[in-house]
Design a protein around this motif. Structure first.
Motif: not given
Ligand code: XIL
Length: 469
Positions: A206-221, A239-243, A257-265
């Protein structure tokens, strides 16, 4: 006069018939069919009331009509599937799989390694690394093998990242992390892949829908996914839970943005638990504009989902506002597509509108046809093999590695092509490298433990988990 009158009656009748015809068409259109035509899955949970046969009949009618992917709200979690040590209970999970197969619905498995909903008998072993590794492996092997070919995708690890501003692994209140360390994640992916090589394997949070800023959960993932991919840990999806809440207006674009970052991988992003709630207190005063706003947010999520080629599943954590974990546990309410009377809300119409606005010819699917149209009855063992292929993790034809004692035997490496052997620890750190000579490599320099070994030459590569004893 009479003639004109009867003519106009005919015209009126035709108009009514015409309108009736159109309405019938509209009523036949389902978000499930529209998603399917676009090579995508839309779904929701089967909630605990359904499992206990304590739900209104409308639930199942709507469920199988409108959705083509399903997940159990609680019934496939660790405490449900292994309530006592090495005693497994598949009754409810089997009920869901049967229902899904009968209705052509894909099944997500949720969740194998999670700090929550772990039975007490596991917690009694807290801090005992070897024992916990054995417990987790045994759990995964039994559960995933039981559902091999029937569960298309697993949330292998759920919620392993903490909520700090500078994200890192969740290090407290997690029996797995505290006892094993972060290698529990890598091991869980490797074991799940071993138990069902064809299943897709997700990291879910969860909370990986909060953006890819430095130090964020999404960036860490994303950083972890990079590491996993580099070391051939078999992850295929996030999976982004997105509650979320109605006020979280920027989240759809964060998901993009997260989808695009993961597409590269080369990793798929799924929305796995979407609900868009209003604060509980506002329940009495919600009006048309509130529901329209909610619909608008749902629409934006669906737009992003359809526009990003590496998104596959759009799953909501509930079908009707009559049954949702939010009211009881989260101080939120009325977050879903259908209201308490099972009437579609503006949110439902918005999801439908978004699907229609993205013609099938323009929506890419991350799945091959074998996944979109799986064989109906997957009762026999072999069935699963054709459902999903994790191409990247299938060894080149004829190539295999086997560890005997401390010697790694490699077969199928083309003669004359030098092969390199790289060994990584379960955190993906390079530990040892050597050459493969005469189809074998000596690994006696490595300490006891679990590792991932990669054998590669210029044209092929194979990866395997090994245990050095
Ligand atoms: C929730 C269920 O909906 C509740 O019934 C249960 O009491 C607690 O868990 N993230 C997850 C889901 O991954 O498993 C959670 O489900 C909701 C948050």
């Amino acid at each position: 006069m009479r003639k004109i009158h009867s003519l106009s009656r005919i015209a009126l009748g035709a108009a009514i018939l015409g309108a009736g015809f159109m309405n019938a068409n509209a009523a036949d259109e389902t978000i499930r069919e529209l998603a399917k035509e676009r090579g995508r899955f839309i779904g929701t949970i089967l909630n605990s009331e359904w499992f206990n046969d304590a739900i209104e009949p409308e639930f199942e009618e709507i469920h199988k009509k409108q959705f083509n992917v399903v997940v159990a709200e609680n019934e496939m979690k660790f405490d449900a599937t292994e309530p006592s040590e090495n005693v497994f209970n598949f009754e409810k999970g089997d009920k869901m799989v049967e229902y899904a197969q009968a209705n052509g619905i894909r099944v997500r498995g949720h969740a194998l390694a999670w700090h929550s909903q772990v039975p007490n008998w596991v917690n009694n072993y807290s801090g005992q690394k070897e024992k916990l590794l054995a417990i987790l492996k045994n759990h995964i092997m039994n559960v995933v093998r039981h559902y091999k070919g029937k569960v298309a995708e697993w949330d292998v690890v759920n919620e392993a990242v903490n909520d700090d501003y500078n994200a890192d692994w969740r290090s407290t209140n997690s029996v797995w992390y505290e006892g094993i360390g972060a290698e529990f994640l890598d091991s869980a992916f490797v074991w799940t892949h071993e138990a069902d090589p064809n299943a897709e394997l997700c990291y879910n949070d969860y909370s990986i829908e909060w953006g890819l800023r430095e130090g964020s959960k999404a960036s860490f993932v994303v950083e972890q996914v990079k590491r996993w991919k580099k070391n051939n840990i078999p992850i295929t999806c996030v999976g982004t839970q997105t509650h979320i809440e109605i006020a979280h207006e920027t989240t759809p674009q964060n998901v993009r943005a997260l989808a695009k970052a993961l597409a590269e991988l080369d990793v798929t992003l799924n929305i796995t638990e979407l609900d868009i709630g209003f604060p509980n207190g506002s329940a009495g005063s919600l009006g048309a504009s509130d529901y329209a706003k909610q619909g608008h947010l749902y629409r934006q999520f669906m737009d992003v989902f359809l526009e990003e080629p590496n998104m596959g599943e759009f799953v909501m954590w509930g079908l009707t506002d009559a049954h949702s974990w939010l009211d009881e546990q989260q101080g939120k309410t009325q977050a879903l597509l259908f209201d308490k009377q099972y009437k579609p809300k503006p949110a439902f119409d918005s999801v439908m509108a978004s699907l229609k606005a993205h013609p099938a010819s323009e929506v890419k699917s991350p799945y091959p046809d074998s996944i979109l149209n799986p064989p109906k009855d997957c009762g026999d063992e072999s069935c699963g093999d054709s459902i999903i292929a994790i191409k990247k993790f299938i060894a080149p034809k004829g190539m295999s590695v086997q560890l005997v004692g401390r010697t790694l035997f490699v077969t199928g490496i083309a003669a004359g092509k030098a092969a390199k052997v790289d060994v990584f620890d379960m955190q993906g750190r390079p530990t040892f490298s050597t050459k493969c000579e005469k189809s074998r490599a000596d690994l006696s320099a490595i300490a006891e433990g679990l590792y991932v070994v990669r054998v590669s030459n210029s044209s092929a590569s194979i990866v395997k988990k090994i245990s050095i004893k």
